[in-house]
Design a protein around this motif. Sequence first.
Motif, mmCIF file in Angstrom:
data_model
loop_
_atom_site.group_PDB
_atom_site.id
_atom_site.type_symbol
_atom_site.label_atom_id
_atom_site.label_comp_id
_atom_site.label_asym_id
_atom_site.label_seq_id
_atom_site.Cartn_x
_atom_site.Cartn_y
_atom_site.Cartn_z
ATOM 1 N N GLU A 31 -34.759 66.578 87.143
ATOM 2 C CA GLU A 31 -34.570 67.156 85.809
ATOM 3 C C GLU A 31 -34.799 68.670 85.823
ATOM 4 O O GLU A 31 -35.805 69.154 86.332
ATOM 5 N N GLY A 32 -33.821 69.397 85.295
ATOM 6 C CA GLY A 32 -33.944 70.843 85.159
ATOM 7 C C GLY A 32 -33.761 71.639 86.436
ATOM 8 O O GLY A 32 -34.024 72.842 86.458
ATOM 9 N N LEU A 33 -33.294 71.008 87.509
ATOM 10 C CA LEU A 33 -33.154 71.720 88.789
ATOM 11 C C LEU A 33 -31.730 72.233 89.024
ATOM 12 O O LEU A 33 -31.408 72.637 90.130
ATOM 13 N N GLY A 34 -30.917 72.210 88.011
ATOM 14 C CA GLY A 34 -29.552 72.720 88.152
ATOM 15 C C GLY A 34 -28.534 71.612 88.035
ATOM 16 O O GLY A 34 -28.830 70.439 88.255
ATOM 17 N N GLU A 35 -27.322 72.025 87.710
ATOM 18 C CA GLU A 35 -26.239 71.079 87.465
ATOM 19 C C GLU A 35 -25.892 70.224 88.684
ATOM 20 O O GLU A 35 -25.524 69.060 88.553
ATOM 21 N N THR A 105 -36.226 74.659 98.964
ATOM 22 C CA THR A 105 -37.080 74.903 97.798
ATOM 23 C C THR A 105 -36.901 73.793 96.766
ATOM 24 O O THR A 105 -37.869 73.305 96.177
ATOM 25 N N THR A 106 -35.649 73.383 96.557
ATOM 26 C CA THR A 106 -35.361 72.332 95.582
ATOM 27 C C THR A 106 -35.981 71.012 96.003
ATOM 28 O O THR A 106 -36.615 70.332 95.191
ATOM 29 N N ILE A 107 -35.837 70.641 97.262
ATOM 30 C CA ILE A 107 -36.395 69.354 97.704
ATOM 31 C C ILE A 107 -37.920 69.423 97.685
ATOM 32 O O ILE A 107 -38.587 68.425 97.393
ATOM 33 N N SER A 108 -38.492 70.583 97.938
ATOM 34 C CA SER A 108 -39.942 70.738 97.838
ATOM 35 C C SER A 108 -40.405 70.477 96.401
ATOM 36 O O SER A 108 -41.423 69.806 96.177
ATOM 37 N N ALA A 109 -39.646 70.987 95.431
ATOM 38 C CA ALA A 109 -39.998 70.768 94.020
ATOM 39 C C ALA A 109 -39.936 69.281 93.676
ATOM 40 O O ALA A 109 -40.815 68.768 92.980
ATOM 41 N N THR A 110 -38.916 68.574 94.170
ATOM 42 C CA THR A 110 -38.813 67.146 93.854
ATOM 43 C C THR A 110 -39.946 66.366 94.507
ATOM 44 O O THR A 110 -40.482 65.441 93.899
ATOM 45 N N ARG A 111 -40.317 66.752 95.706
ATOM 46 C CA ARG A 111 -41.410 66.050 96.388
ATOM 47 C C ARG A 111 -42.746 66.302 95.690
ATOM 48 O O ARG A 111 -43.585 65.397 95.607
ATOM 49 N N GLN A 112 -42.938 67.495 95.178
ATOM 50 C CA GLN A 112 -44.157 67.780 94.412
ATOM 51 C C GLN A 112 -44.185 66.955 93.133
ATOM 52 O O GLN A 112 -45.235 66.414 92.762
ATOM 53 N N ARG A 113 -43.046 66.836 92.481
ATOM 54 C CA ARG A 113 -42.968 66.013 91.272
ATOM 55 C C ARG A 113 -43.265 64.551 91.586
ATOM 56 O O ARG A 113 -43.965 63.885 90.826
ATOM 57 N N LEU A 114 -42.722 64.057 92.688
ATOM 58 C CA LEU A 114 -42.959 62.668 93.060
ATOM 59 C C LEU A 114 -44.434 62.433 93.362
ATOM 60 O O LEU A 114 -45.031 61.466 92.875
ATOM 61 N N ALA A 115 -45.041 63.321 94.140
ATOM 62 C CA ALA A 115 -46.464 63.172 94.464
ATOM 63 C C ALA A 115 -47.317 63.212 93.194
ATOM 64 O O ALA A 115 -48.246 62.409 93.037
ATOM 65 N N ALA A 116 -46.983 64.113 92.276
ATOM 66 C CA ALA A 116 -47.739 64.206 91.023
ATOM 67 C C ALA A 116 -47.581 62.945 90.187
ATOM 68 O O ALA A 116 -48.545 62.448 89.594
ATOM 69 N N SER A 117 -46.383 62.394 90.169
ATOM 70 C CA SER A 117 -46.133 61.160 89.422
ATOM 71 C C SER A 117 -46.923 59.992 90.016
ATOM 72 O O SER A 117 -47.496 59.182 89.281
#
Length: 151
Positions: A31-35, A105-117
């Motif tokens: 979500e919010g990471l670009g089209e 950078t994008t995949i790092s953001a998704t992995r951080q979101r997953l770990a936080a979830s």
Amino acid sequence: MTTTTGQDIADALGLLLRRSTRARLYAHLTEGLGEAVDELTYPILSGLARTGPCSAADLGREVGLDRTTVTRRADRLERAALLQRQPDPADGRATLLALTPEGLTTISATRQRLAASIEESLASWPQDEARTFALHLRRFVEQGPFTADPR
């Protein structure tokens, strides 16, 4: 009717592996990471993060998609500068897909979101139980029926 541990785990995995469960999770992570980044292209980014540069056919086997689907989704990611095509040093006729710095950078953001979830979902668990669960899950994944080399 009593169930076995194997049946209980199989039922839980069935829920976890459902396409709708994955799509919902991927939509949340992207979500919010670009089209160009969504539940359809996330597996391409995530797969390349695991494998490193590879052919569309090899990536397809890694993520469970056919080569044509991988290529179509890779085109979207390439237009967004998240993925690049590069010559295969082992075969000058072949092309490898690779993440760009922006893709990393994008995949790092998704992995951080997953770990936080995951952390959030385990917040009510006693810390030692959460650690034990993580250790046992890792062991099951590495030694269980889903390994590349089942015993």
